[in-house]
Design an enzyme around this catalytic site. Structure first.
Site, PDB file in Angstrom:
ATOM      1  N   SER A 190       0.852  -1.184   0.000  1.00  0.00           N
ATOM      2  CA  SER A 190       0.000   0.000   0.000  1.00  0.00           C
ATOM      3  C   SER A 190       0.891   1.238   0.000  1.00  0.00           C
ATOM      4  O   SER A 190       2.122   1.134   0.022  1.00  0.00           O
ATOM      5  CB  SER A 190      -0.882   0.008   1.243  1.00  0.00           C
ATOM      6  OG  SER A 190      -0.075   0.305   2.361  1.00  0.00           O
ATOM      7  N   LYS A 191       0.253   2.392   0.016  1.00  0.00           N
ATOM      8  CA  LYS A 191       1.007   3.650  -0.052  1.00  0.00           C
ATOM      9  C   LYS A 191       2.071   3.759   1.050  1.00  0.00           C
ATOM     10  O   LYS A 191       3.094   4.388   0.874  1.00  0.00           O
ATOM     11  CB  LYS A 191       0.054   4.836   0.043  1.00  0.00           C
ATOM     12  CG  LYS A 191      -0.833   4.933  -1.174  1.00  0.00           C
ATOM     13  CD  LYS A 191      -1.164   6.375  -1.512  1.00  0.00           C
ATOM     14  CE  LYS A 191      -1.890   6.479  -2.831  1.00  0.00           C
ATOM     15  NZ  LYS A 191      -3.316   6.109  -2.750  1.00  0.00           N
TER      16      LYS A 191
END
Ligand code: GLU
Length: 484
Positions: free
Chosen positions: A253-254
């Protein structure tokens, strides 16, 4: 054997993610290995989140990565249109077929009612599936609801007591019971088909032989199999490739840094490096070699070497690969590639004044220090910035005897000296002063660059040229004298 046809079917709801790029790549490799073809389809049925800009960006990212397809959104073909929102009439035909045969029915439940149902099921700990409230409405009930102006969704009637077996080319046989699935919506009340419905129709009409996609869609597959059966359509073969995890083994994820291809492109990762890196994420060739050309990867790519367990995104490995690909570039080529990064840096003014041969000298000197092309911005500082001193260099310059070395170096320096002559001159000086090479090279390096480590000294010396060299030496000599 039937023709191999694969597809990459992104939803244009964001930039192309590393995981999406890997799915696209595996499809491409699988088709290319067998002389098959690839289709690029846009799955834009999520009207709220889909954007044309993302679509363009996904296409650009795929091309940048070096993927090609024979048919799709930007290449007219016989199975178009390739954007799902332009295929609504096609889906309607199949919807009517399912409604008429009773394999699908109108569902008048509102979002609130369904939410209420979900909450109750959650509270009672039961499996989340549709209650079947609208399953058996009488003709009169339906008529009344329609007369009230309620727009129904269309729900697929899951047959009882069926077992759906996905014979997956990566995961083996995975089975699902129809009891666990529940009737699901195939067309929303606004007339837009859902993913599970549109994907089946499109895969069939586009002649897809193999569906290679992310593992997260494995749980959708039994619904799709039910639709293939209901419509009496031949199933393609499925291959679900495992998730990509961050280095902490959590879903990527980010938080894990850059997750989209375009971010890597902007940082100056080379498409060849990403192609190579992504191909090794969940697949491995025989043998130990890790740096592989696209043609070698295509020749070796088979699904039986795709791993079932999750792939871990290893940034160090990507960095290492990128460095290897940068080192392979010719200096002139690299000089062109890094220029945009410098033009967008603190050094853009200095760059304008720089002659081509000096610019290329600088690129040559820093090439082996670049992990990504954008690193040129930091690496150029020593060449283009003012002379300032890092602590370690300062300490070294203030050691005993250094001043004498620098003065001797300055006094023997001649304007006409080229890089190799400077090197010979430094060696000669070492002998003359009866010092170890390190005790000459280090002070000179620190005095000229302000750093104890960095690019090749003779290259830096040639880059600066006689006048700048003298200026830098004087600055350092004065600094040392002042602090004594
Ligand atoms: N549009 C889906 C996605 O982007 C594709 C799923 C599939 O390949 O079937 O996840």
């Amino acid at each position: 054997m039937n023709k191999i046809v694969v597809r990459f079917a992104p939803s244009p709801t964001g930039p192309l993610h590393i995981g999406g790029a890997r799915s696209a790549l595996f499809n491409y490799l699988f088709a290319a290995h067998q002389g098959g073809k690839m289709v690029l389809r846009i799955e834009d049925t999520d009207l709220e989140r889909s954007r044309r800009e993302y679509e363009d960006e996904i296409i650009e990212s795929l091309h940048w990565l070096g993927l090609e397809w024979e048919e799709g959104i930007d290449i007219p073909g016989e199975n178009g249109p390739y954007r799902q929102t332009e295929r609504l009439e096609i889906y309607q035909k199949y919807t009517r077929q399912l409604l008429e045969s009773g394999q699908a029915y109108y569902c008048f439940c509102t979002e609130e009612e369904l939410e209420e149902e979900r909450k109750n099921l959650l509270a009672s700990g039961e499996m989340q599936k549709y209650s079947g409230k609208c399953r058996d409405l009488s003709a009169a009930e339906k008529k009344a609801k329609l007369a009230q102006g309620i727009k129904p969704a269309v729900r697929f009637r899951i047959p009882p007591c069926e077992e759906y077996i996905v014979d997956d080319l990566v995961r083996g046989k995975v089975s699902f019971a129809s009891e666990d699935i529940g009737d699901f919506i195939i067309v929303k009340s606004d007339g837009i088909p859902t993913y599970n419905f549109a994907v089946v129709i499109d895969d069939v009409l586009m002649g897809i032989s193999h569906v290679i996609r992310a593992e997260e869609h494995l749980s959708n597959t039994p619904r799709q199999l039910a639709l293939y059966d209901a419509l009496k359509l031949n199933r393609p073969q499925f291959a679900h490739i495992s998730l990509i995890l961050g280095s902490d083994r959590q879903k990527m994820s980010k938080r894990h840094g850059a997750t989209s291809l375009i971010q890597y492109r902007r940082m100056g990762y080379l498409p060849e490096a990403l192609f190579n890196f992504l191909s090794l994420m969940g697949w491995s060739p025989e043998g130990e070699e890790e740096i592989l050309l696209p043609a070698e990867i295509i020749a070796a790519f088979t699904l039986d070497r795709v791993a079932k367990n999750p792939a871990v995104f290893d940034l160090d490995k990507l960095n290492w690969l990128n460095q290897q690909y940068i080192k392979k570039l010719g200096i002139q080529e690299l000089a062109v590639m890094v220029k945009p990064y410098l033009e967008d840096s603190n050094w853009k003014e200095q760059l304008k004044e720089l002659e081509d041969y000096r610019y290329e000298l600088m690129v040559l000197a820093v090439r082996d220090h670049l992990v990504a092309l954008s690193d040129i911005r930091q690496e150029a500082e020593v060449f283009l910035g003012e002379l300032t001193y890092e602590n370690e260099a300062k300490q070294l310059l203030n050691e005993e005897g250094v001043l004498a070395v620098l003065e001797a170096f300055r006094d023997g320096l001649r304007e006409s000296m080229q890089a190799d002559e400077v090197k010979a001159y430094l060696k000669g000086l070492t002998k003359e002063l009866k010092l170890k090479p390190k005790n000459v090279f280090m002070p000179v390096r620190c005095a000229l660059s302000g750093r104890s480590h960095g690019p090749d000294l003779p290259l830096m010396v040639t880059f600066w040229g006689y006048k700048e060299l003298l200026r830098r030496l004087e600055q350092s000599i004065n600094m040392i004298k002042q602090s004594h």
